[in-house]
Write a protein that holds these residues in place. Structure first.
Motif, PDB file in Angstrom:
ATOM      1  N   ARG A 160       0.781  -1.071   0.058  1.00  0.00           N
ATOM      2  CA  ARG A 160      -0.095  -0.119   0.057  1.00  0.00           C
ATOM      3  C   ARG A 160       1.137   1.299  -0.180  1.00  0.00           C
ATOM      4  O   ARG A 160       0.250   2.487  -0.261  1.00  0.00           O
ATOM      5  N   THR A 161       1.503   1.377   0.590  1.00  0.00           N
ATOM      6  CA  THR A 161       3.192   2.150   0.497  1.00  0.00           C
ATOM      7  C   THR A 161       4.528   1.689  -0.454  1.00  0.00           C
ATOM      8  O   THR A 161       4.156   1.106  -0.427  1.00  0.00           O
ATOM      9  N   PRO A 162       4.679   2.853  -0.792  1.00  0.00           N
ATOM     10  CA  PRO A 162       5.557   2.865  -2.116  1.00  0.00           C
ATOM     11  C   PRO A 162       7.059   1.563  -1.961  1.00  0.00           C
ATOM     12  O   PRO A 162       7.239   2.394  -0.490  1.00  0.00           O
ATOM     13  N   VAL A 163       7.302   1.085  -1.617  1.00  0.00           N
ATOM     14  CA  VAL A 163       8.797  -0.071  -2.004  1.00  0.00           C
ATOM     15  C   VAL A 163       9.424   0.304  -3.380  1.00  0.00           C
ATOM     16  O   VAL A 163       9.363   0.470  -4.623  1.00  0.00           O
ATOM     17  N   ILE A 183      -6.052 -10.400 -17.111  1.00  0.00           N
ATOM     18  CA  ILE A 183      -5.572 -11.911 -18.169  1.00  0.00           C
ATOM     19  C   ILE A 183      -6.514 -11.385 -18.948  1.00  0.00           C
ATOM     20  O   ILE A 183      -7.200 -11.072 -19.720  1.00  0.00           O
ATOM     21  N   ASP A 184      -4.582 -11.582 -19.891  1.00  0.00           N
ATOM     22  CA  ASP A 184      -4.344 -10.666 -21.332  1.00  0.00           C
ATOM     23  C   ASP A 184      -4.168 -12.530 -22.235  1.00  0.00           C
ATOM     24  O   ASP A 184      -2.894 -12.843 -22.176  1.00  0.00           O
ATOM     25  N   VAL A 185      -5.032 -12.707 -22.861  1.00  0.00           N
ATOM     26  CA  VAL A 185      -5.194 -14.600 -23.346  1.00  0.00           C
ATOM     27  C   VAL A 185      -3.933 -14.721 -24.453  1.00  0.00           C
ATOM     28  O   VAL A 185      -3.406 -15.005 -24.281  1.00  0.00           O
ATOM     29  N   GLU A 186      -4.434 -13.394 -25.663  1.00  0.00           N
ATOM     30  CA  GLU A 186      -3.014 -13.797 -26.449  1.00  0.00           C
ATOM     31  C   GLU A 186      -1.471 -13.198 -25.698  1.00  0.00           C
ATOM     32  O   GLU A 186      -1.184 -13.991 -26.708  1.00  0.00           O
ATOM     33  N   ARG A 187      -1.295 -12.307 -25.302  1.00  0.00           N
ATOM     34  CA  ARG A 187      -0.183 -12.015 -25.101  1.00  0.00           C
ATOM     35  C   ARG A 187       0.562 -13.341 -23.804  1.00  0.00           C
ATOM     36  O   ARG A 187       1.358 -13.493 -23.794  1.00  0.00           O
ATOM     37  N   ARG A 188      -0.829 -14.125 -23.555  1.00  0.00           N
ATOM     38  CA  ARG A 188      -0.403 -14.778 -22.028  1.00  0.00           C
ATOM     39  C   ARG A 188       0.423 -14.293 -20.950  1.00  0.00           C
ATOM     40  O   ARG A 188       1.296 -14.197 -20.185  1.00  0.00           O
ATOM     41  N   ARG A 189      -0.147 -12.943 -20.948  1.00  0.00           N
ATOM     42  CA  ARG A 189      -0.356 -12.272 -19.845  1.00  0.00           C
ATOM     43  C   ARG A 189      -1.367 -12.725 -18.317  1.00  0.00           C
ATOM     44  O   ARG A 189      -1.951 -12.097 -18.807  1.00  0.00           O
ATOM     45  N   LEU A 190      -0.420 -11.810 -17.110  1.00  0.00           N
ATOM     46  CA  LEU A 190      -1.285 -12.166 -15.777  1.00  0.00           C
ATOM     47  C   LEU A 190      -0.663 -10.978 -15.333  1.00  0.00           C
ATOM     48  O   LEU A 190       0.333 -11.600 -15.159  1.00  0.00           O
ATOM     49  N   LEU A 191      -1.658  -9.945 -14.766  1.00  0.00           N
ATOM     50  CA  LEU A 191      -1.126  -9.361 -13.698  1.00  0.00           C
ATOM     51  C   LEU A 191      -1.659  -9.176 -12.161  1.00  0.00           C
ATOM     52  O   LEU A 191      -2.994  -9.522 -12.478  1.00  0.00           O
ATOM     53  N   LEU A 192      -1.089  -9.341 -11.107  1.00  0.00           N
ATOM     54  CA  LEU A 192      -1.912  -9.615 -10.513  1.00  0.00           C
ATOM     55  C   LEU A 192      -1.356  -8.652  -9.079  1.00  0.00           C
ATOM     56  O   LEU A 192      -0.279  -7.700  -9.011  1.00  0.00           O
ATOM     57  N   SER A 193      -2.552  -8.457  -8.362  1.00  0.00           N
ATOM     58  CA  SER A 193      -1.892  -7.396  -7.194  1.00  0.00           C
ATOM     59  C   SER A 193      -1.661  -8.206  -6.060  1.00  0.00           C
ATOM     60  O   SER A 193      -1.567  -9.091  -5.450  1.00  0.00           O
ATOM     61  N   LEU A 194      -0.957  -7.421  -4.498  1.00  0.00           N
ATOM     62  CA  LEU A 194      -0.823  -8.297  -3.458  1.00  0.00           C
ATOM     63  C   LEU A 194      -0.996  -7.274  -2.492  1.00  0.00           C
ATOM     64  O   LEU A 194      -1.398  -7.203  -1.374  1.00  0.00           O
ATOM     65  N   ARG A 195      -1.263  -5.830  -2.964  1.00  0.00           N
ATOM     66  CA  ARG A 195      -1.896  -4.900  -2.252  1.00  0.00           C
ATOM     67  C   ARG A 195      -2.986  -4.465  -2.237  1.00  0.00           C
ATOM     68  O   ARG A 195      -3.520  -4.188  -1.140  1.00  0.00           O
ATOM     69  N   HIS A 196      -4.014  -5.597  -3.055  1.00  0.00           N
ATOM     70  CA  HIS A 196      -5.319  -5.450  -3.045  1.00  0.00           C
ATOM     71  C   HIS A 196      -6.229  -6.396  -2.562  1.00  0.00           C
ATOM     72  O   HIS A 196      -7.105  -6.913  -2.107  1.00  0.00           O
ATOM     73  N   ALA A 197      -5.145  -7.293  -1.684  1.00  0.00           N
ATOM     74  CA  ALA A 197      -5.765  -8.874  -1.390  1.00  0.00           C
ATOM     75  C   ALA A 197      -5.835  -8.534   0.095  1.00  0.00           C
ATOM     76  O   ALA A 197      -5.552  -7.929   0.744  1.00  0.00           O
TER      77      ALA A 197
END
Length: 197
Positions: A160-163, A183-197
């Motif tokens: 939540r705070t910059p690192v 989720i970008d199937v075409e580019r096979r890319r998955l973006l995730l977030s730890l701060r929103h969990a």
């Protein structure tokens, strides 16, 4: 090309493949998407040669079929011997006729289900998953969320705070809860977030 010697600054070439009429006729007769079977003949630092059941012998290489590393598997691997071994029987999809080397470019992964597509079908943006941190880079951390599926937690999504570095928040091997951001199937890319969990 037969060999590259970077220390000597030399490349050894052979025209044997281009002068082999039987090989040329066989390769010209193949159709894109055709399924070919054979035996893994050798594993080299640049790819895998396959001796095709119905093909002639190659005058230079150990097989007429050739699989580049990206075409071996959908999953990431460190060593091709994790996927195939010499003497193993394989069925592959024909991609193209490599006229430069006189070989059939093949894909082993084309005949396997894409685990990313399956994952994308079963997962939604906003969903919370658990995973294991597999790699840290200056811009973020990679987290494995399923077998063969890794996503990036960008540095800005780690806390939540910059690192300044991912090591301030996670270490390789840590089990974490993360939220799926994209989720970008075409580019096979998955973006995730730890701060929103």
């Amino acid at each position: 090309m037969i060999a590259v010697d970077p220390e000597e600054g030399r490349v050894r070439l052979s025209t044997a493949a281009t002068e082999d009429r039987e090989l040329w006729q066989f390769l010209k007769g193949l159709q894109k998407g055709e399924i070919l079977s054979g035996t893994v003949a050798s594993i080299e630092s640049f790819g895998v040669f396959v001796a095709l059941d119905d093909g002639p012998r190659h005058p230079v290489f150990s097989g007429v079929g050739f699989i580049t590393f990206p075409e071996l598997s959908w999953r990431r691997f460190e060593d091709p011997s994790e996927v195939v071994e010499v003497g193993q029987r394989v069925s592959c999809e024909f991609l193209q006729f490599d006229t430069r080397n006189g070989e059939a470019r093949l894909s082993l992964r084309a005949l396997q289900p894409d685990p990313f597509a399956t994952f994308a079908d079963d997962t939604e943006v906003g969903q919370t998953l658990s995973g294991r941190v597999t790699k840290l880079l200056p811009f973020g951390a990679f987290v494995q969320v399923a077998d063969g599926i890794e996503g990036l937690v960008h540095l800005s999504e780690l806390a939540r705070t910059p690192v300044e570095t991912p090591e301030e928040v996670v270490q390789v091997g840590d089990q974490v809860s993360i939220v799926v951001m994209e989720i970008d199937v075409e580019r096979r890319r998955l973006l995730l977030s730890l701060r929103h969990a």
